[in-house]
Write an enzyme that holds these catalytic residues in place. Structure first.
Site, PDB file in Angstrom:
ATOM      1  N   HIS A 320       5.152  -3.216  -4.741  1.00 60.38           N
ATOM      2  CA  HIS A 320       4.796  -2.063  -3.478  1.00 60.38           C
ATOM      3  C   HIS A 320       3.412  -1.856  -3.461  1.00 60.38           C
ATOM      4  O   HIS A 320       2.713  -2.233  -4.075  1.00 60.38           O
ATOM      5  CB  HIS A 320       5.124  -0.671  -4.515  1.00 60.38           C
ATOM      6  CG  HIS A 320       5.336   0.420  -3.232  1.00 60.38           C
ATOM      7  ND1 HIS A 320       4.326   1.194  -3.038  1.00 60.38           N
ATOM      8  CD2 HIS A 320       6.446   0.960  -2.991  1.00 60.38           C
ATOM      9  CE1 HIS A 320       5.020   2.002  -2.039  1.00 60.38           C
ATOM     10  NE2 HIS A 320       6.210   1.969  -2.137  1.00 60.38           N
ATOM     11  N   ASP A 377      14.084   0.661  -4.392  1.00 62.55           N
ATOM     12  CA  ASP A 377      15.238  -0.055  -3.940  1.00 62.55           C
ATOM     13  C   ASP A 377      15.964  -0.868  -4.996  1.00 62.55           C
ATOM     14  O   ASP A 377      17.108  -1.161  -4.838  1.00 62.55           O
ATOM     15  CB  ASP A 377      14.774  -1.060  -2.918  1.00 62.55           C
ATOM     16  CG  ASP A 377      14.090  -0.391  -1.616  1.00 62.55           C
ATOM     17  OD1 ASP A 377      12.990  -0.221  -1.276  1.00 62.55           O
ATOM     18  OD2 ASP A 377      14.867   0.516  -1.124  1.00 62.55           O
TER      19      ASP A 377
END
Ligand code: SDX
Length: 444
Positions: A320, A377
């Site tokens: 991320h 996700d």
């Protein structure tokens, strides 16, 4: 891109007048103000840099660049913190609903019971889609990706539903109409893709229950609502509702900065979300897990390929731009994933692979050193799959959840007196000046 979170408790952003950054260029000193947000984040305000020095800054992907000050969402990537309007995501997931969280993000405070009830009434009133818009679906190819359909339909909404002129002081009815209809339009796209007749919403169902009803009810097998699935969807959409200046939100702000209508800005946000590095990652995670299963890759082989810079294989759902520790949403997502799978009393071989992959990835120094951890996700796709949502609808599910955040950010951007049209600079690296070359003197 980043923002300086300012909860609004400090009137205006505190510029600590003793705090300046001193820049020395070619022996000359330049003082640039330092601004500080309500959580102690600091930024060097460079808006006068070019005028003072002739220099600009460059920051591909804006990893070190703030585009705005914002009072909506606070993230701390090092400590794995996420708060909407100051409230920790863990508490919202535990106690709130998606509709209440949407109100919180857009209006800046939790609604009273009366305000929440009126919000739900508006969402119900706006849940039908103009019959002329429903005919659009007949002209998309049956295999059209639902993200492309959704982006087109949201843009087309402006022609059928211009913004309300009498905006209610307490509610933005244009926003609520978008939030309600994006759910209906998504379910219709799914039904049409199956060759089934679209299902109308029910007035007695909640926002999430109605979506599941419109997706899965049909004349021969009436959909039996599972309250745990409804709760899992609530939490899924709460977790996705906003996330500071991510790619799609930054897109909504950039497109909105030209003063275009909100539908066009949201349609652009949907397109930005579609990519596999962003909102398309939940779909890419399933594809990756299926590849590991079908190619009979061992977990060590998959990890080795993900670390090999010459191999395009990546651990989708890992890493991320902001979180350099476990994404706080991923922990909650995993719980919802377990809840849905336990209700389905089904095992999913992909979940077994995912759990092993997560353990191996987190134990590997490559991922630890680069701060690569599971993000929201990683487990989202497995939960959605267990709920019967088809893979090509996963990013649509993300878009429905992110819509309140996009709207809140669009509203904040369009009412920020400091915001101008977004127009970044560049460093030119092309040809220096040269003359036009007549055709007969050109060479291939
Ligand atoms: C979302 O911004 C948001 O807030 C987004 C989001 C939201 O709610 O809006 O949180 C939603 O988009 C989550 C992220 C979903 N995307 C994925 O899961 C795709 C896989 N992840 C990567 O592509 C990547 O981690 C990004 C895109 C998420 C972040 O990329 P960055 O910050 O630009 O970092 P990078 O690509 O420069 O990677 C840094 C290093 C590189 O190695 P080196 O060149 O330094 O040797 O880490 C490596 C990368 O190769 N790396 C990975 C990896 N992610 C980064 N290596 C293997 N597997 C990965 N998944």
């Amino acid at each position: 891109m980043y923002n300086i979170y300012n909860s609004g408790r400090i009137q205006g952003v505190k510029i600590n007048m003793t705090e300046y950054a001193t820049l020395i260029i070619e022996g000359k000193e330049y003082k640039l103000p330092v601004i500080c947000g309500s959580e102690g984040e600091k930024a060097i305000d460079i808006r006068s840099l070019r005028q003072q020095t002739g220099y600009i800054t460059i920051d591909p992907g804006f990893a070190n660049t703030g585009s705005c000050k914002s009072a909506i969402t606070f993230m701390d990537g090092e400590r794995g913190i996420l708060r909407y309007r100051g409230i920790p995501i863990e508490q919202l997931a535990e106690h709130s609903s998606f509709v209440e969280t949407a109100y919180l993000l857009i209006e800046g405070k939790l609604p009273t019971q009366t305000q929440l009830t009126r919000t739900s009434v508006y969402l119900n009133d706006f849940s039908l889609l103009h019959e002329d818009m429903r005919s659009f679906y007949q002209n998309f190819p049956s295999k059209a990706h639902p993200m492309g359909i959704l982006s087109a339909m949201v843009n087309a909404m402006r022609s059928f539903y211009p913004e309300f002129s009498d905006e209610d002081r307490e509610f933005n009815k244009t926003f609520l109409r978008l939030i309600s209809k994006v759910r209906t339009m998504s379910a219709i796209a799914y039904k049409i893709s199956r060759g089934h007749r679209p299902v109308y919403p029910r007035p007695d169902y909640s926002y999430c229950a109605n979506f599941l009803h419109m997706m899965f009810d049909n004349p021969v097998i009436p959909y039996r609502l599972d309250r745990d699935f409804e709760q899992a969807l609530n939490v899924f959409w709460i977790l996705h509702a906003d996330h500071e200046q991510n790619c799609s939100t930054a897109t909504v702000r950039v497109v909105g900065s030209g003063r275009v209508n909100v539908y066009a800005a949201i349609s652009a946000g949907i397109s930005a979300l579609w990519g596999p590095l962003h909102g398309g990652a939940n779909q890419a995670v399933i594809k990756m897990l299926e590849q590991i299963r079908d190619d009979k890759l061992t977990i060590p082989q998959a990890i080795a390929r993900a670390k090999d810079r010459n191999d395009p294989f990546r651990l989708m759902g890992f890493g991320h731009r902001v979180y350099k520790t476990y994404d706080p949403r991923a922990k909650i997502m995993k719980k919802m994933c377990d809840l849905v799978l336990s209700k389905k009393r089904c095992k999913d071989s992909l979940l077994d692979i995912a759990v092993e992959l997560e353990q191996a990835g987190m134990a590997d120094h490559y991922f630890q050193d680069k701060g690569l951890y599971p993000n929201v996700d990683f487990y989202a796709g497995i939960m959605l799959r267990a709920m019967g949502i088809p893979t090509n609808m996963f990013t649509v599910m993300f878009a429905i959840g992110r819509l309140p955040g996009w709207l809140a950010q669009w509203k904040e951007n369009s009412t920020d007196p400091e915001q101008k049209i977004s127009r970044p600079r560049q460093i030119y690296t092309g040809n220096n000046v040269m003359d036009y070359i007549p055709m007969d003197q050109r060479h291939a």
